[in-house]
Design a protein around this motif. Structure first.
Motif, PDB file in Angstrom:
ATOM      1  N   GLN A  54     -15.155   2.407 -12.614  1.00 14.74           N
ATOM      2  CA  GLN A  54     -13.622   2.313 -12.930  1.00 14.74           C
ATOM      3  C   GLN A  54     -13.507   2.989 -14.475  1.00 14.74           C
ATOM      4  OE1 GLN A  54     -12.470  -1.891 -13.059  1.00 14.74           O
ATOM      5  NE2 GLN A  54     -12.979  -1.719 -10.888  1.00 14.74           N
ATOM      6  N   ARG A  86       0.922  -1.177  -0.025  1.00 12.31           N
ATOM      7  CA  ARG A  86      -0.007   0.138   0.106  1.00 12.31           C
ATOM      8  C   ARG A  86       0.926   1.275  -0.153  1.00 12.31           C
ATOM      9  NH1 ARG A  86      -3.759  -2.533  -1.871  1.00 12.31           N
ATOM     10  NH2 ARG A  86      -5.837  -2.639  -0.740  1.00 12.31           N
ATOM     11  N   ASN A 138      -6.729  -3.809 -21.141  1.00 15.59           N
ATOM     12  CA  ASN A 138      -5.941  -3.536 -19.813  1.00 15.59           C
ATOM     13  C   ASN A 138      -4.825  -4.549 -19.675  1.00 15.59           C
ATOM     14  OD1 ASN A 138      -7.902  -2.048 -19.190  1.00 15.59           O
ATOM     15  ND2 ASN A 138      -9.552  -3.502 -18.312  1.00 15.59           N
ATOM     16  N   ILE A 174      -8.516   0.809  -7.954  1.00 15.82           N
ATOM     17  CA  ILE A 174      -9.249  -0.381  -7.843  1.00 15.82           C
ATOM     18  C   ILE A 174      -8.426  -1.123  -6.609  1.00 15.82           C
ATOM     19  CG2 ILE A 174      -9.398  -2.570  -9.103  1.00 15.82           C
ATOM     20  CD1 ILE A 174      -8.949  -0.981 -11.639  1.00 15.82           C
ATOM     21  N   THR A 175      -7.218  -0.908  -6.725  1.00 12.40           N
ATOM     22  CA  THR A 175      -6.316  -1.447  -5.796  1.00 12.40           C
ATOM     23  C   THR A 175      -6.783  -1.104  -4.290  1.00 12.40           C
ATOM     24  OG1 THR A 175      -4.318  -1.405  -7.165  1.00 12.40           O
ATOM     25  CG2 THR A 175      -3.937  -1.758  -4.929  1.00 12.40           C
ATOM     26  N   TRP A 176      -7.019   0.131  -4.117  1.00 10.14           N
ATOM     27  CA  TRP A 176      -7.398   0.707  -2.658  1.00 10.14           C
ATOM     28  C   TRP A 176      -8.992   0.468  -2.397  1.00 10.14           C
ATOM     29  CZ3 TRP A 176      -4.508   3.320   0.878  1.00 10.14           C
ATOM     30  CH2 TRP A 176      -3.345   3.487   0.693  1.00 10.14           C
ATOM     31  N   GLY A 177      -9.755  -0.095  -3.656  1.00 10.39           N
ATOM     32  CA  GLY A 177     -11.142  -0.071  -3.488  1.00 10.39           C
ATOM     33  C   GLY A 177     -11.970   0.931  -3.522  1.00 10.39           C
ATOM     34  N   VAL A 178     -11.502   2.114  -4.136  1.00 15.57           N
ATOM     35  CA  VAL A 178     -12.373   3.191  -4.296  1.00 15.57           C
ATOM     36  C   VAL A 178     -13.293   3.004  -5.232  1.00 15.57           C
ATOM     37  CG1 VAL A 178     -12.132   5.738  -4.842  1.00 15.57           C
ATOM     38  CG2 VAL A 178     -10.507   4.698  -3.437  1.00 15.57           C
ATOM     39  N   THR A 179     -12.869   2.674  -6.642  1.00 19.24           N
ATOM     40  CA  THR A 179     -13.532   2.211  -7.667  1.00 19.24           C
ATOM     41  C   THR A 179     -14.117   1.063  -7.758  1.00 19.24           C
ATOM     42  OG1 THR A 179     -11.596   2.232  -9.247  1.00 19.24           O
ATOM     43  CG2 THR A 179     -12.990   4.408  -9.244  1.00 19.24           C
ATOM     44  N   ILE A 180     -15.274   0.554  -7.448  1.00 20.59           N
ATOM     45  CA  ILE A 180     -15.628  -1.197  -7.441  1.00 20.59           C
ATOM     46  C   ILE A 180     -16.116  -1.485  -8.790  1.00 20.59           C
ATOM     47  CG2 ILE A 180     -17.226  -2.483  -6.406  1.00 20.59           C
ATOM     48  CD1 ILE A 180     -15.701  -1.701  -4.073  1.00 20.59           C
ATOM     49  N   THR A 181     -17.149  -0.829  -9.369  1.00 21.99           N
ATOM     50  CA  THR A 181     -17.850  -1.448 -10.391  1.00 21.99           C
ATOM     51  C   THR A 181     -17.084  -1.138 -11.779  1.00 21.99           C
ATOM     52  OG1 THR A 181     -19.289   0.616 -10.547  1.00 21.99           O
ATOM     53  CG2 THR A 181     -20.001  -1.244  -9.209  1.00 21.99           C
ATOM     54  N   ARG A 213     -11.101  -3.177  -0.782  1.00 23.75           N
ATOM     55  CA  ARG A 213     -11.546  -2.220  -0.006  1.00 23.75           C
ATOM     56  C   ARG A 213     -11.655  -2.845   1.374  1.00 23.75           C
ATOM     57  NH1 ARG A 213     -17.124   0.798  -1.311  1.00 23.75           N
ATOM     58  NH2 ARG A 213     -16.027   2.130  -2.474  1.00 23.75           N
ATOM     59  N   ALA A 233      -4.650  -6.329 -14.480  1.00 23.17           N
ATOM     60  CA  ALA A 233      -4.663  -6.569 -15.978  1.00 23.17           C
ATOM     61  C   ALA A 233      -5.881  -6.959 -16.250  1.00 23.17           C
ATOM     62  CB  ALA A 233      -3.471  -7.770 -16.163  1.00 23.17           C
ATOM     63  N   ALA A 285     -11.942  -5.345  -6.250  1.00 23.22           N
ATOM     64  CA  ALA A 285     -11.782  -3.957  -5.780  1.00 23.22           C
ATOM     65  C   ALA A 285     -12.606  -4.138  -4.501  1.00 23.22           C
ATOM     66  CB  ALA A 285     -12.750  -3.144  -6.922  1.00 23.22           C
ATOM     67  N   TRP A 318      -5.099   5.157 -12.100  1.00 20.74           N
ATOM     68  CA  TRP A 318      -6.381   4.399 -12.404  1.00 20.74           C
ATOM     69  C   TRP A 318      -6.433   3.138 -11.642  1.00 20.74           C
ATOM     70  CZ3 TRP A 318      -7.191  -0.149 -15.527  1.00 20.74           C
ATOM     71  CH2 TRP A 318      -8.454  -0.615 -15.714  1.00 20.74           C
ATOM     72  N   THR A 319      -5.328   2.369 -11.627  1.00 20.24           N
ATOM     73  CA  THR A 319      -5.221   1.049 -10.784  1.00 20.24           C
ATOM     74  C   THR A 319      -5.231   1.254  -9.586  1.00 20.24           C
ATOM     75  OG1 THR A 319      -2.878   0.979 -11.332  1.00 20.24           O
ATOM     76  CG2 THR A 319      -4.000  -0.178 -13.033  1.00 20.24           C
TER      77      THR A 319
END
Lengths: 313, 264
Positions: A220, A31, A122, A209-216, B249, B227, B245, A205-206
């Motif tokens: 994204q 992180r 991607n 996703i990694t932190w769980g901010v953009t889920i759907t 979170r 990816a 995702a 952008w990634t």
């Protein structure tokens, strides 16, 4: 699950060594890797690229007229150099870049490229993120080594000086000198800096996703538009700066001052702006060199011109 | 099969391996064309007449399969460079997609590269089931007595959990993942999907902390490189990117809680 069950951080399935500090705090390290790329390095790059863009901006006649300063780029660099504890900011940035790079290289080693069979957008972005990361690391190192540390890396001998020995503003001139050194330099800066831009905006952008901010997938996609817009803006700054540095015509007195600095300066510390509380060296005529005076008591333009003959110290 | 009727024949190249640790090699077989052939029926045809195009009598090709209707995941293999189930992949589709099937450019069948080969196209998928044990992929109940009615679940949650429940542990997501490797300890999308599936269950959520502790480890959620090949190749169309995702979170929140409470 207890900590002793932690898997080794080396990434190998078969590794049976005792989990080290990093293995026990693996998630935190990863992180921090993400964060170190976005905040210290990324935010610094935005400021840096925007500042560089002024090389081009200040050459456009009608845009130039909007600002009071004739040499906006010089003004901004002088401001950055005037920041208190600049050394600590630099050390902080280097720690962040070093940490991000070390973990990044280790992480990249786990990459099994399969873009030939799985040609999804991607997947290509994933590959490009790793390639641009490596290019960016090499580029940043060479860039700082030649310009900031003034290492003479053979044909890449392009040291950066904010001022000449007599206080001549040299920010724009020495940047132009560096990029006009050969076609390779402009190419190198274009590829290197655009790699940095891609790596940062795609990483942004990634990271969401990694932190769980953009889920759907919809979220994204929306965030992707924001990151793309940021990336395009930074790419424009980058290309603009390279164009600006190439179209700038170095004036004879600037070249003379630059050559004087390059001839007499093995160690840049001697010519850098003094730190807070440090004494300004007196010149023979009793005046202080312009590059170490606060702007408001800097010598007038005539005095600077009169002192042009002053030898490099 | 008649040699004179070459137009109606097509060719399949199979990657073979006599056992674990043995050197792999390729053999090409000629088969009579029929419309709507699936790969399994090709393998059955080879088994009934295991003769290569060189006229050599060889051992029949070994592969794994069970349900033959894309529900069990056992017959997963790499066909024409892409992973999928050999029961639901048609020869016609592969010929059209890759332009293969000719003698010079045959359809290739290979075992999945991210799992140890047992023999020929048969791989050992045990690592996926072991990972499910690691994340405690179950709903804990403390006895056989009646527990009463389950908690109410919103339609939205039901939809997502149903989608996640379709996972058949086939391994497509792992095979296509550029981050997942045979020797690496990254667990991959299959585990993330199931972690979310059980974390969303009211009773299953009692083990949420244990699961997220596994997710924090090396090879866990933070090794995902986004990816997103997993979601592209998943034959059961699991919302794997959404699962990744969401687990990202949950693990972020879990770590912050751990940091401030000192709870393990």
């Amino acid at each position: 699950m207890s900590q002793t069950d932690s898997k080794c951080c080396c990434g190998s399935k078969s590794c049976s060594s005792e989990p080290c500090f990093m293995a026990k705090n693996y998630f935190l390290f990863r992180r921090l890797h993400s964060l170190s790329g976005i905040i210290p390095v990324g935010v610094f790059c935005i400021v840096h690229l925007f500042t560089n863009f002024q090389i081009m901006i200040q050459q456009i006649p009608f845009v130039k007229d909007l600002f009071n300063e004739a040499d906006i780029f010089q003004h901004e660099v002088d401001f950055i150099h005037s920041l208190p504890a600049l050394l600590f900011i630099e050390i902080g940035l280097w720690s962040a870049i070093g940490f991000h790079a070390l973990l990044g290289i280790a992480y990249t080693m786990q990459w099994k490229n399969n873009t030939t069979h799985y040609q999804y957008t991607n997947n290509k972005r994933y590959a490009l993120q790793r390639i641009t990361g490596i290019i960016a690391l090499i580029f940043i190192f060479v860039h700082v080594a030649t310009l900031r540390w003034r290492w003479n890396l053979g044909f890449l001998n392009t040291p950066f000086y904010a001022h000449g020995p007599d206080g001549t503003p040299l920010v724009t001139a020495s940047t132009a000198y560096a990029l006009q050194a050969s076609w390779f330099m402009s190419f190198f800066y274009l590829i290197g800096a655009l790699s940095v831009v891609y790596h940062w905006s795609n990483g942004l952008w990634t990271a969401a996703i990694t932190w769980g901010v953009t889920i759907t997938p919809a979220a994204q996609k929306r965030w992707n538009m924001v990151c793309t817009a940021l990336g395009v803006a930074l790419a424009i700054f980058t290309v603009g700066a390279v164009i600006g540095a190439n179209t700038y015509q170095i004036k004879p007195h600037e070249m003379k001052a630059l050559q004087a600095m390059m001839a007499g300066a093995e160690h840049y510390e001697e010519h850098a702006m003094p730190m807070d509380g440090e004494e300004c060296p007196m010149l023979k005529d009793g005046k202080m060199p312009a590059d170490c005076c606060p702007t408001d008591i800097a010598p007038a333009k005539e005095e600077v011109e009169a002192a042009t003959t002053q030898p490099a110290h | 099969m008649t040699a004179s009727d070459a137009k109606k024949n097509f060719y399949i190249k199979v990657k073979r391996q006599d056992g674990p640790g043995k050197n792999p090699y390729y053999q090409t077989f000629e088969l009579p064309y029929k419309p709507n052939l699936n790969i399994i029926s090709c393998l059955q045809a080879i088994a009934s007449n295991p003769v290569t195009i060189d006229g050599k009598q060889v051992a029949p090709v070994v592969w794994d399969c069970s349900c033959l209707e894309e529900v069990c995941g056992a017959c997963t293999m790499v066909m024409g460079g892409k992973v999928g189930q050999s029961c639901s992949t048609l020869v016609d589709e592969l010929m059209e997609r890759d332009g293969t099937g000719s003698k010079a450019n045959p359809i290739t069948l290979e075992p999945m590269s991210k799992f140890p080969v047992v023999r020929d196209l048969f791989v050992d998928r045990a690592s996926m089931f072991n990972n499910l044990k690691d994340i405690k992929g179950w709903v804990p109940i403390d006895g056989t007595h009646h527990l009463g009615g389950g908690p109410r679940e919103s339609q939205e949650e039901q939809d997502l959990r149903y989608a996640l429940s379709r996972c058949m542990t086939c391994g497509c997501c792992l095979e296509a993942c550029p981050q997942f490797s045979l020797e690496g300890n990254f667990v991959g999308a299959q585990v993330f999907g199931q972690t979310l599936y059980f974390n969303m269950h009211e009773t299953g959520a009692t083990l949420k902390d244990d699961r997220l502790n596994v997710m924090q480890q090396a090879g866990g959620i933070s090794d995902c490189g986004n990816a997103q090949n997993c979601v592209e190749v998943c034959p059961k169309e699991l919302p794997l990117v959404e699962a990744i995702a969401k687990i990202g979170r949950q693990t972020t929140v879990h770590s912050v809680k751990q940091f401030f409470t000192g709870k393990k």
